[in-house]
Scaffold this motif. Structure first.
Motif, PDB file in Angstrom:
ATOM      1  N   UNK A  15     -11.876 -22.711 -54.709  1.00  0.00           N
ATOM      2  CA  UNK A  15     -12.025 -21.420 -55.342  1.00  0.00           C
ATOM      3  C   UNK A  15     -11.170 -21.577 -56.502  1.00  0.00           C
ATOM      4  N   UNK A  16     -11.431 -21.391 -57.914  1.00  0.00           N
ATOM      5  CA  UNK A  16     -10.613 -21.384 -58.877  1.00  0.00           C
ATOM      6  C   UNK A  16     -10.313 -19.665 -59.315  1.00  0.00           C
ATOM      7  N   UNK A  17      -9.260 -19.042 -59.145  1.00  0.00           N
ATOM      8  CA  UNK A  17      -9.456 -17.552 -59.233  1.00  0.00           C
ATOM      9  C   UNK A  17      -9.396 -17.281 -60.948  1.00  0.00           C
ATOM     10  N   UNK A  18      -9.144 -18.245 -61.353  1.00  0.00           N
ATOM     11  CA  UNK A  18      -9.238 -18.090 -63.075  1.00  0.00           C
ATOM     12  C   UNK A  18     -10.410 -18.731 -63.722  1.00  0.00           C
ATOM     13  N   UNK A  19     -11.063 -19.257 -62.804  1.00  0.00           N
ATOM     14  CA  UNK A  19     -12.501 -19.733 -63.299  1.00  0.00           C
ATOM     15  C   UNK A  19     -13.530 -19.748 -62.499  1.00  0.00           C
ATOM     16  N   UNK A  20     -14.042 -18.264 -62.245  1.00  0.00           N
ATOM     17  CA  UNK A  20     -15.047 -18.119 -60.961  1.00  0.00           C
ATOM     18  C   UNK A  20     -16.149 -19.020 -61.489  1.00  0.00           C
ATOM     19  N   UNK A  21     -16.848 -19.770 -60.237  1.00  0.00           N
ATOM     20  CA  UNK A  21     -17.790 -20.586 -60.564  1.00  0.00           C
ATOM     21  C   UNK A  21     -19.100 -19.879 -60.861  1.00  0.00           C
ATOM     22  N   UNK A  22     -19.866 -20.294 -61.702  1.00  0.00           N
ATOM     23  CA  UNK A  22     -21.074 -19.746 -61.858  1.00  0.00           C
ATOM     24  C   UNK A  22     -22.193 -20.650 -61.055  1.00  0.00           C
ATOM     25  N   UNK A  23     -23.024 -21.282 -61.948  1.00  0.00           N
ATOM     26  CA  UNK A  23     -24.156 -22.181 -61.199  1.00  0.00           C
ATOM     27  C   UNK A  23     -24.182 -23.700 -61.858  1.00  0.00           C
ATOM     28  N   UNK A  24     -24.880 -24.200 -61.769  1.00  0.00           N
ATOM     29  CA  UNK A  24     -25.167 -25.742 -61.985  1.00  0.00           C
ATOM     30  C   UNK A  24     -25.623 -25.828 -63.437  1.00  0.00           C
ATOM     31  N   UNK A  25     -26.038 -27.177 -63.996  1.00  0.00           N
ATOM     32  CA  UNK A  25     -26.110 -27.540 -65.301  1.00  0.00           C
ATOM     33  C   UNK A  25     -27.440 -26.443 -66.006  1.00  0.00           C
ATOM     34  N   UNK A  26     -28.242 -26.396 -65.201  1.00  0.00           N
ATOM     35  CA  UNK A  26     -29.564 -25.658 -65.877  1.00  0.00           C
ATOM     36  C   UNK A  26     -29.225 -24.089 -65.926  1.00  0.00           C
ATOM     37  N   UNK A  27     -28.375 -23.428 -64.770  1.00  0.00           N
ATOM     38  CA  UNK A  27     -28.063 -22.243 -64.976  1.00  0.00           C
ATOM     39  C   UNK A  27     -27.095 -21.868 -66.042  1.00  0.00           C
ATOM     40  N   UNK A  28     -26.297 -22.979 -66.232  1.00  0.00           N
ATOM     41  CA  UNK A  28     -25.257 -22.733 -67.410  1.00  0.00           C
ATOM     42  C   UNK A  28     -26.239 -22.626 -68.877  1.00  0.00           C
TER      43      UNK A  28
END
Length: 338
Positions: free
Chosen positions: A256-269
């Motif tokens: 987990x990167x607190x300063x860069x919360x993970x969204x989704x994969x390439x299509x989500x992005x």
């Protein structure tokens, strides 16, 4: 070798940043606000050990570089829907000593799906495929995150259509110095087709916002089974789940990167950024194409391809469709096809 990263977004930016960290010479190719941020502030790479900044040459195409060098490696990391434009832009770039990039330089396809390699082989003599296992995201212009640890990613690499050579081994050695595992394999397409089956879930995640709920997992299992049936009918080999698990092990664990919360994969992005395009034609659409060629119905993948394209075209946010609605549409599509 100097690495020219054509499409320095999530995957390309991460590979470029890690190569620079390992002391390799890197040029980033980008456009728009991302290019402006790279030029002004450098590439900001957010990884488990912190945020790293690399001041690297950033250009919008081959023109500012003049003649390319004979030791350049072109790394194609744009989305597949942007491949043709990139190939057109770079194929005829002159190389010191004579000839063009298409004639003299290696082109590494660092992309999802299998179509880009085929497109590249129409123009370039030396094409290398990569099976990309690299969780990463373009957080904002100039800022890329990659949460994998202890390795940043695993990149199976080989010559297309098949085979290995010294260039592949030299590239793999550089990637190994840059916190990647990069096995050189003679059958990279076998790994890419297995990854294609995994990427069939990208549209599910983009449409519903997740692939981790029970309805999403159940739908993906049906979509994947449809894809596997198509590849089997076409006689296309792909690695099995056990071989993939053995290759990956616990080498890439998401931190987990607190300063860069993970969204989704390439299509989500793609939906999150409102780009207006999405790679579904080359993921679910690849299965639809093969299904038509080999007489296998593919109603689920056709549905996901159509909906993902509609969401991208209408610039709808990821997760705009309730999972129950997507499952209902999937059931209707299967019933109509039957």
């Amino acid at each position: 070798m100097r690495y020219i990263i054509i499409g320095a977004g999530a995957v390309g930016g991460t590979v470029g940043g890690r190569l620079a960290q390992a002391g390799r010479e890197v040029v980033l190719v980008a456009r728009g606000s991302h290019l402006a941020a790279l030029a002004e502030h450098g590439l900001r790479l957010r990884v488990p050990e912190g945020e790293l900044t690399y001041r690297l040459p950033a250009v919008d195409g081959p023109g500012p570089l003049g003649e390319l060098r004979a030791d350049d490696v072109l790394v194609l990391a744009v989305k597949t829907q942007d491949t043709m434009a990139a190939l057109e832009n770079w194929a005829e770039a002159p190389v010191t000593g004579g000839g063009t990039a298409a004639e003299r330089l290696p082109l590494v396809c660092l992309q999802n799906g299998v179509e880009s390699g085929r497109l590249a082989l129409r123009r370039f003599r030396q094409v290398y495929g990569v099976c990309v296992w690299l969780p990463s995201a373009l957080e904002e212009p100039g800022v890329v995150s990659a949460a994998g640890s202890p390795l940043t990613g695993i990149l199976h690499l080989g010559r297309l259509p098949h085979g290995t050579d010294d260039t592949a081994r030299r590239i793999a050695a550089d990637l190994a110095d840059a916190r990647f595992e990069a096995p050189v394999v003679p059958d990279v397409a076998r790994w890419q087709y297995a990854k294609l089956l995994a990427n069939l879930s990208n549209a599910v995640e983009a449409l519903t916002g997740t692939r981790d709920t029970e309805p999403a997992r159940a739908l993906y299992a049906r979509v994947r089974a449809e894809g596997a049936a198509v590849l089997d009918a076409a006689g296309i080999a792909y690695t099995g789940a056990e071989e993939e698990r053995a290759a990956r092990g616990d080498k890439v664990t998401l931190v987990p990167l607190s300063w860069a919360p993970r969204g989704g994969g390439s299509s989500w992005q793609s939906l999150a950024r409102g780009t207006g395009t999405i790679e579904a034609d080359y993921l679910n659409g690849e299965i639809a194409l093969l299904g038509r060629l080999h007489g296998v119905p593919t109603p689920l993948n056709e549905l996901l391809q159509r909906l993902a394209n509609r969401f991208a075209r209408e610039r709808r946010a990821p997760g705009s469709m309730p999972a129950a609605d997507l499952v209902r549409l999937a059931d209707e599509a299967v019933e109509s096809a039957g």
